[in-house]
Design a protein around this motif. Structure first.
Motif, PDB file in Angstrom:
ATOM      1  N   GLY A 290      -2.005  -5.553  -2.686  1.00 16.11           N
ATOM      2  CA  GLY A 290      -1.911  -7.012  -2.590  1.00 16.11           C
ATOM      3  C   GLY A 290      -1.727  -7.523  -1.172  1.00 16.11           C
ATOM      4  O   GLY A 290      -2.397  -8.458  -0.735  1.00 16.11           O
ATOM      5  N   GLY A 291      -0.825  -6.896  -0.455  1.00 19.23           N
ATOM      6  CA  GLY A 291      -0.537  -7.363   0.892  1.00 19.23           C
ATOM      7  C   GLY A 291      -1.717  -7.182   1.829  1.00 19.23           C
ATOM      8  O   GLY A 291      -1.970  -8.020   2.702  1.00 19.23           O
TER       9      GLY A 291
ATOM     10  N   LEU B 168      -7.676  -2.663  -2.505  1.00 23.00           N
ATOM     11  CA  LEU B 168      -6.618  -2.814  -1.516  1.00 23.00           C
ATOM     12  C   LEU B 168      -5.348  -3.259  -2.228  1.00 23.00           C
ATOM     13  O   LEU B 168      -5.407  -3.911  -3.264  1.00 23.00           O
TER      14      LEU B 168
ATOM     15  N   TYR C 190      -2.864   5.408 -15.060  1.00 26.12           N
ATOM     16  CA  TYR C 190      -3.479   6.434 -14.231  1.00 26.12           C
ATOM     17  C   TYR C 190      -2.929   7.790 -14.643  1.00 26.12           C
ATOM     18  O   TYR C 190      -1.764   7.895 -15.041  1.00 26.12           O
TER      19      TYR C 190
ATOM     20  N   GLY D 105       0.798  -1.211   0.000  1.00 24.95           N
ATOM     21  CA  GLY D 105       0.000   0.000   0.000  1.00 24.95           C
ATOM     22  C   GLY D 105       0.834   1.267   0.000  1.00 24.95           C
ATOM     23  O   GLY D 105       0.307   2.363   0.116  1.00 24.95           O
ATOM     24  N   ALA D 106       2.156   1.114  -0.135  1.00 27.97           N
ATOM     25  CA  ALA D 106       3.019   2.297  -0.123  1.00 27.97           C
ATOM     26  C   ALA D 106       2.835   3.122  -1.391  1.00 27.97           C
ATOM     27  O   ALA D 106       3.190   4.296  -1.433  1.00 27.97           O
ATOM     28  N   GLY D 107       2.291   2.503  -2.433  1.00 29.78           N
ATOM     29  CA  GLY D 107       2.022   3.256  -3.650  1.00 29.78           C
ATOM     30  C   GLY D 107       2.923   2.908  -4.819  1.00 29.78           C
ATOM     31  O   GLY D 107       2.986   3.653  -5.794  1.00 29.78           O
TER      32      GLY D 107
HETATM   33  N1  LIG Z   1      -8.156   2.238  -7.970  1.00 27.61           N
HETATM   34  C1  LIG Z   1      -8.012   2.503  -6.665  1.00 27.61           C
HETATM   35  N2  LIG Z   1      -9.021   3.048  -5.943  1.00 27.61           N
HETATM   36  C2  LIG Z   1      -8.878   3.333  -4.636  1.00 27.61           C
HETATM   37  N3  LIG Z   1      -7.755   3.104  -3.935  1.00 27.61           N
HETATM   38  C3  LIG Z   1      -6.706   2.567  -4.579  1.00 27.61           C
HETATM   39  C4  LIG Z   1      -6.783   2.225  -5.966  1.00 27.61           C
HETATM   40  N4  LIG Z   1      -5.600   1.682  -6.345  1.00 27.61           N
HETATM   41  C5  LIG Z   1      -4.823   1.708  -5.243  1.00 27.61           C
HETATM   42  N5  LIG Z   1      -5.473   2.224  -4.187  1.00 27.61           N
HETATM   43  C6  LIG Z   1      -4.918   2.453  -2.843  1.00 27.61           C
HETATM   44  O1  LIG Z   1      -3.730   3.185  -2.993  1.00 27.61           O
HETATM   45  C7  LIG Z   1      -2.730   2.737  -2.093  1.00 27.61           C
HETATM   46  C8  LIG Z   1      -1.487   2.352  -2.843  1.00 27.61           C
HETATM   47  O2  LIG Z   1      -1.753   1.157  -3.553  1.00 27.61           O
HETATM   48  P1  LIG Z   1      -0.658   0.410  -4.444  1.00 27.61           P
HETATM   49  O3  LIG Z   1      -1.369  -0.705  -5.116  1.00 27.61           O
HETATM   50  O4  LIG Z   1       0.057   1.383  -5.275  1.00 27.61           O
HETATM   51  O5  LIG Z   1       0.319  -0.169  -3.339  1.00 27.61           O
HETATM   52  P2  LIG Z   1       1.617  -1.063  -3.524  1.00 27.61           P
HETATM   53  O6  LIG Z   1       2.752  -0.279  -2.978  1.00 27.61           O
HETATM   54  O7  LIG Z   1       1.727  -1.531  -4.916  1.00 27.61           O
HETATM   55  O8  LIG Z   1       1.303  -2.251  -2.522  1.00 27.61           O
HETATM   56  P3  LIG Z   1       1.567  -3.843  -2.658  1.00 27.61           P
HETATM   57  O9  LIG Z   1       2.966  -4.059  -2.313  1.00 27.61           O
HETATM   58  O10 LIG Z   1       0.685  -4.449  -1.606  1.00 27.61           O
HETATM   59  O11 LIG Z   1       1.191  -4.252  -4.032  1.00 27.61           O
HETATM   60  C9  LIG Z   1      -3.366   1.604  -1.314  1.00 27.61           C
HETATM   61  O12 LIG Z   1      -3.794   2.096  -0.078  1.00 27.61           O
HETATM   62  C10 LIG Z   1      -4.544   1.181  -2.149  1.00 27.61           C
HETATM   63  O13 LIG Z   1      -5.568   0.685  -1.340  1.00 27.61           O
END
Ligand SMILES: Nc1ncnc2c1ncn2[C@@H]1O[C@H](COP(=O)(O)OP(=O)(O)OP(=O)(O)O)[C@@H](O)[C@H]1O
Ligand SMILES: [Mg+2]
Lengths: 355, 521
Positions: B416-417, B414, B60, B46-48
């Protein structure tokens, strides 16, 4: 709050765009869009009588729309609305002609039979899909033809009336009563089906969002593998969904034949409400309330179209074109959204700079 | 010096901000990627990370911020633009069409030939050429449906190379790979790097990050919090930057007194989806307070074992006893009882959370009750009790630190984690006597792994019997009391953890050490 506004804004602007394009078409065909739309609006909502007509037209659509939406929630595409509509109508008509009972018993019994008739027409493809995995689109389409021919046969054979126009008229105790007495709005035919349709909108909404069964049905529709993992039977839900969907379409047929038409005619073709139910369900975003609103819209187009043809000399076919445009714009929200985005993006890019 | 550096910078993201409603997924992120480097992007779930890369790939649109390519600003409005700029991305979930061949998949949309005829042989030869150049080793004429995960990924890479991408983005490419496949992938990475290609890759496995990358950008809560040179850092430092505290890599193993046998499996036999034997003569038992680890290379019967034990696949032969009660539901033809696991109080963390574990379009709260939707606090008289469901969801979100903490958000949104935490939270809350846990930390960040491992151990401490199936040997070694090695559908050997060495396990997993019939359990 903002989210709700957005959910409503998008379909409304889609509809608006559809009318805009429709206006261009009217203009091109050499008529006045302004006049056409004025009479369309008048015909749909202009008087209490016209409004009643709009509601009357929407009754079968509400049921077939709910039917498509419910099946879709279970991941099924119910194209069998036509057949279910017909068979439901037939069952209800049989009950309406052959059973003698006071209204309070007779009328509900006819509804029950109508539901059952539609449910039978839904159960067959449901069973084929659940048991043998045969795709419901094929099943339901083919069953439409079977139902059409079966009902045609019954109507022209065993159930034929002396007049030869089709079935006899339903007994008085089986006719859906009018909501508003004729003395108040002369000539109106709006029957109690409209209120029952509203009740079903609420029932289906409640069923899908509040009951355990609704949860399971949606789970199967969204991810059957995960549903199975959660102990939910895929085949049971598929069967059930198509039975219920069929029953809903059957109710549509019930009100149409017992109410609007007052018989099942001998020269029978597909009534079209089953197919239009697909459009209504899509425009209504597969949500019961959305289906209700979309049905009203389509009902208004229907009753307004007749009016428009009479008063503005614009052929009623234009209504079909507008219906088509509405569907296109609603189903392709990306189209409308991109117009929005383009506009908003333009403003933001110009207006903001991060330091 | 400064200008020198300027020149080698290929992509620069400046002040990228991306919001989803109230949530800021990327908060003024700066990222610069040098030409020809392998750049790792790490950070908690969820770090983005994915969001940032989706911005770069045009999926996006950032709310604010700019992207520079070779020093000039570019606007990437869709993946097509990204590809035309030489930017390609391999998503964690592949986007291939299984009934088509490898070559057909690769050229799709850019087929050689004129608009009447598709020049198949040219497609095949071109794909073959690229494949050989980078040692990708895939047969262009094979059907994608017959490929392993690792090969599918190589097809995705070929797709990018065919479109002459010079910047390749990989979102957690190794999460689904076996160690051997990971090695192959890294070999390909290096070959691409030599070609002058630039690679950005996301991973939670810090060991890999240290092995392959040149530079590492760490993200935390939407912000880029540091850029590290590989030579000047170590796993612990990266983890600390990611999580904001020290992370324990090896969980404390407490000795828990073992109780009675909870699960006993005798002579189990089952087939896979294609009807071929997947499990043969599998016998073992798990005691209360014990973790039995199943080690093995992917595809040796792990999936089928978990499914048979949880009633999702029927056993052809053999018996399963839960606390002495026969729960097999066997004999071919007899229908398996669905979800029997949850009825019997077996919890199951499925290996693939998207396939079985979650209904992505259901809100988090609904996902947290899957399998219990008809049971006591959550429903009464066939109606869902939304208050109870919400309350339960809020509790679990707090207890398992599921982020963002919105129980009404569809699970799809959400990271993945956090999706994995939803599954874990649900299954661990059933108060089961026996747990089947498959790949519990796939795609989970270091902090999350630590947390989940801690949860697994605390289930053990509470006297649960646990079957832990994992492709991560470290995970098996760190958590299990005993380790059973699965090879070719058979249990080759069951060893005590204290007696097991990585070398021996490796040989057993590769089928090199001999099969010794495990007569006793
Ligand atoms: N389409 C969306 N709508 C609403 N929230 C979103 C969307 N995509 C991502 N998020 C939120 O944005 C944040 C970042 O998500 P992101 O998928 O970039 O994390 P990540 O760093 O890839 O995590 P992971 O290691 O778990 O894959 C998360 O809190 C997620 O819930
Ligand atoms: Mg991600």
């Amino acid at each position: 709050m903002k989210k709700i506004a957005k959910e409503i804004l998008l379909p409304i602007s889609s509809i608006f765009l559809a009318f805009l394009v429709g206006a261009v078409i009217i203009k091109v065909s050499g008529r006045s869009p302004f006049l056409a739309y004025q009479s369309l609006l008048m015909g749909g909502f202009g008087s209490l009588g016209n409004l009643a007509q709009t509601c009357l037209f929407s009754i079968p659509l509400i049921f077939t729309g709910l039917s498509v939406a419910l099946a879709y929630k279970c991941g099924l595409f119910n194209i069998g609305g036509e057949g279910q509509f017909l068979l439901g109508g037939l069952f209800a008509m049989a009950a309406a002609i052959y059973i003698h009972a006071p209204f309070i018993i007779h009328f509900p019994l006819c509804l029950l039979c109508g539901f059952a008739g539609g449910a039978v027409a839904g159960a067959i493809p449901g069973w084929l899909k659940a048991r043998y995995g045969i795709h419901e689109v094929i099943n339901t389409i083919m069953l439409n033809w079977i139902c059409l021919n079966f009902v045609t046969y019954i109507v022209n054979g065993p159930m034929r009336s002396h007049s030869g126009l089709g079935t006899p008229e339903p007994l008085k105790t089986a006719v859906p009563p009018l909501i508003i007495p004729d003395s108040l709005i002369p000539g109106n035919q709006l029957n109690i089906g409209f209120i029952i349709a509203i009740i079903f909108v609420l029932l289906v909404g409640f069923y899908l969002s509040r009951t355990v069964q609704g949860y399971e049905l949606k789970a199967v529709g969204l991810n059957p593998m995960a549903a199975e993992y959660g102990g939910i039977s895929i085949s049971k839900n598929i069967f059930l969904a198509l039975c219920l969907a069929g029953g809903l379409s059957g109710l549509g047929g019930t009100f149409y034949y017992l109410g609007d038409l007052g018989r099942i005619p001998s020269t029978l073709s597909f009534p079209g409400y089953g197919f239009e139910g697909i459009a209504v369900a899509l425009v209504g975003k597969l949500d019961p309330l959305g289906v209700f609103l979309a049905s009203l819209l389509f009902g208004a187009l229907e009753s307004g179209g007749i009016f428009m043809q009479l008063n503005a000399n614009v052929p009623k076919d234009l209504v079909t074109i507008i219906q088509g445009l509405v569907i296109i714009f609603v189903i392709a929200p990306g189209l409308v959204q991109s117009v929005f985005n383009w506009y908003r993006g333009k403003k933001e890019r110009e207006g903001f700079e991060y330091s | 010096m400064g200008s020198d550096k300027q020149q080698s910078i290929l992509v620069e993201l400046k002040n990228i901000t991306k919001r989803f409603g109230a949530l800021t997924a990327n908060d003024r992120v700066n990222l610069s990627i040098e030409k020809g480097e392998i750049h790792a992007l790490v950070g908690e779930n969820g770090a983005g990370k994915t969001t940032l890369m989706n911005v770069l790939y045009g999926l996006y649109q950032p709310d604010f911020g700019k992207i520079y390519l070779n020093g000039t600003e570019v606007r990437i409005t869709n993946p097509k633009t990204a590809i035309s700029l030489g930017i390609g991305m391999v998503h964690q979930h592949f986007m291939l069409i299984p009934p088509l061949t490898v070559a057909e998949n690769i050229v799709l949309g850019e087929e050689p030939g004129n608009f009447l005829a598709f020049n198949r042989s040219k497609a095949i030869s071109e794909v073959q050429k690229i494949s050989e150049k980078h040692g990708l080793n895939v047969d262009p004429t094979a059907l994608v449906s017959t490929l392993s995960v690792g090969s599918e990924q190589r097809v995705e890479i070929l797709k990018l190379l065919y479109r002459s991408a010079s910047i390749l983005i990989f979102d957690e490419p190794t999460a689904v790979l076996t160690p051997q496949e990971t090695k192959d992938l890294f070999r390909i990475f290096n070959s691409l790097k030599k070609e002058g290609k630039t690679i950005v890759f996301i991973s939670h496995k810090l060991k890999e990050v240290m092995e392959i990358s040149d530079r590492i950008t760490v993200m935390r809560q939407g912000k880029a919090v540091g850029v590290l040179q590989k030579e000047k850092t170590n796993e612990a430092e990266i983890a600390r930057l990611m999580v904001g505290r020290d992370v324990l890599f090896v969980p404390d193993q407490e000795v828990v007194p073992k109780g009675d046998i909870v699960l006993e499996v005798q002579n189990l036999q089952a087939v896979n989806d294609r009807g071929l034997p997947a499990l043969q003569e599998v016998s073992f038992s798990v005691k209360s307070g014990e973790i039995l680890g199943i080690a093995g290379v992917a595809g040796n019967g792990q999936t089928e074992l978990a499914e048979v034990l949880t009633g999702l696949r029927s056993a052809q032969n053999g018996r399963i006893f839960l606390k002495g009660q026969d729960v097999t539901h066997d004999s071919p033809g007899e229908k398996i009882k669905l979800g029997i696991a949850h009825v019997l109080g077996i919890a199951h963390v499925p290996e693939d959370r998207h396939k079985r574990g979650l209904i992505l379009d259901f809100p988090v709260s609904y996902n947290l009750i899957l399998g219990s939707q008809g049971k006591d606090p959550f429903s009464r008289n066939l109606l869902l009790d939304s208050q109870a469901i919400q309350k339960f969801a809020k509790e679990k979100i707090a207890e398992f630190d599921i982020r963002p903490g919105d129980e009404n958000l569809p699970a799809r949104y959400l990271s993945g984690g956090n999706q994995q935490k939803v599954v874990i939270a649900r299954e661990f809350s059933r108060d089961p006597s026996f747990l089947v846990i498959s790949q519990p930390t796939r795609g989970v960040d270091v902090g999350g792994i630590e947390f989940i491992h801690h949860q697994i151990l605390s289930m053990k401490k509470r006297g649960k019997a646990i079957l832990l199936i994992s492709l991560e040997l470290d995970e098996i070694l760190n958590l299990s009391d005993r380790i059973a090695v699965l090879y070719n559908g058979k249990i080759v050997k069951i060893l005590n953890r204290t007696a097991a060495t990585e070398e021996e396990l490796g040989l057993l997993m590769a089928g090199i050490l001999e099969y010794s019939s495990p007569k006793k359990s």
